[in-house]
Design a protein around this motif. Structure first.
Motif, mmCIF file in Angstrom:
data_model
loop_
_atom_site.group_PDB
_atom_site.id
_atom_site.type_symbol
_atom_site.label_atom_id
_atom_site.label_comp_id
_atom_site.label_asym_id
_atom_site.label_seq_id
_atom_site.Cartn_x
_atom_site.Cartn_y
_atom_site.Cartn_z
ATOM 1 N N ASN A 69 0.814 -1.218 0.000
ATOM 2 C CA ASN A 69 0.000 0.000 0.000
ATOM 3 C C ASN A 69 0.853 1.276 0.000
ATOM 4 O O ASN A 69 0.588 2.226 0.723
ATOM 5 C CB ASN A 69 -0.966 -0.005 1.191
ATOM 6 N N LYS A 70 1.890 1.277 -0.860
ATOM 7 C CA LYS A 70 2.766 2.437 -0.984
ATOM 8 C C LYS A 70 2.339 3.267 -2.187
ATOM 9 O O LYS A 70 1.874 2.718 -3.191
ATOM 10 C CB LYS A 70 4.213 1.975 -1.196
ATOM 11 N N PRO A 71 2.494 4.590 -2.115
ATOM 12 C CA PRO A 71 2.242 5.402 -3.310
ATOM 13 C C PRO A 71 3.142 4.904 -4.449
ATOM 14 O O PRO A 71 4.348 4.729 -4.252
ATOM 15 C CB PRO A 71 2.625 6.814 -2.879
ATOM 16 N N LEU A 72 2.546 4.656 -5.607
ATOM 17 C CA LEU A 72 3.244 4.016 -6.718
ATOM 18 C C LEU A 72 3.012 4.797 -8.004
ATOM 19 O O LEU A 72 1.862 5.072 -8.368
ATOM 20 C CB LEU A 72 2.730 2.575 -6.876
ATOM 21 N N LYS A 131 -4.171 4.053 -8.219
ATOM 22 C CA LYS A 131 -5.169 4.642 -7.320
ATOM 23 C C LYS A 131 -6.455 3.840 -7.416
ATOM 24 O O LYS A 131 -6.949 3.587 -8.508
ATOM 25 C CB LYS A 131 -5.450 6.097 -7.697
ATOM 26 N N GLU A 132 -6.957 3.449 -6.245
ATOM 27 C CA GLU A 132 -8.240 2.741 -6.166
ATOM 28 C C GLU A 132 -8.294 1.542 -7.111
ATOM 29 O O GLU A 132 -9.242 1.381 -7.876
ATOM 30 C CB GLU A 132 -9.395 3.708 -6.388
#
Length: 183
Positions: free
Chosen positions: A124-127, A141-142
């Protein structure tokens, strides 16, 4: 905006995108940790961190699981297993993940690099992925890829990884990312 002198890039130093992330980090005064293992050929050696056999085993992952997640076959080769293990260290160390590669129609990222992207999703890391084929950045995102314009590095600890086959637009994407982030 993140300050370069307080930032650390976590990567692997391999030929292509990882070496280019390293060159940009060096240019902007960003610290580096390049995870590798004994006998692995890498191109960029600044901040080298050679993982022990014990550390690699701690990140052991089923190649059949990775193959199923990415919709492709990975051999049980020792080298591939160690590469996937080092990628896990890169992703875990970064608070956001930047990848250069190809977003495929099934939502995965092409090649071994795809494991880094999938593991970032799991953690769940910003990718963010720059897709060389589409010449655009995408963010996860989502549960889907969304095209984004001009992402910036917003965390002091970030990971940069990607394809060995870095094209000019991928190289420019990395340079522009650093320029926007560390003015």
């Amino acid at each position: 905006m993140t300050k370069a002198m307080n930032s650390t890039l976590y990567s692997g130093g391999a030929q292509g995108a990882e070496a280019e992330f390293g060159r940009m980090a060096e240019k902007y005064g960003v610290e580096e940790v390049n995870f590798t293992f004994e006998g692995h050929k890498i191109e960029h050696t600044r901040g080298l961190r050679v993982l022990t056999q014990e550390e690699l085993v701690r990140k052991d992952v089923s190649l059949s699981y990775v193959s199923k997640l990415l919709n492709r076959k990975f051999t049980n080769a020792t080298l591939m297993r160690k590469v996937l293990q080092t990628i896990m260290y890169q992703v875990e160390a970064g608070h956001e993940i930047f990848v250069i590669g190809t977003v495929q129609d099934d939502g995965t990222v092409k090649g071994g690099t795809g494991w880094g992207a999938e593991y970032a999703k799991i953690c769940n890391k910003p990718l963010f992925v720059f897709s060389q084929a589409k010449n655009a950045w995408f963010a996860w995102k989502e549960e889907k890829w969304v095209e984004v314009a001009d992402p910036v590095i917003s965390h002091a600890h970030f990971s940069g990884m990607g394809t060995r086959f870095l094209e000019e637009n991928g190289k420019k994407a990395i340079a522009d990312l650093f320029a926007r982030s560390f003015k």
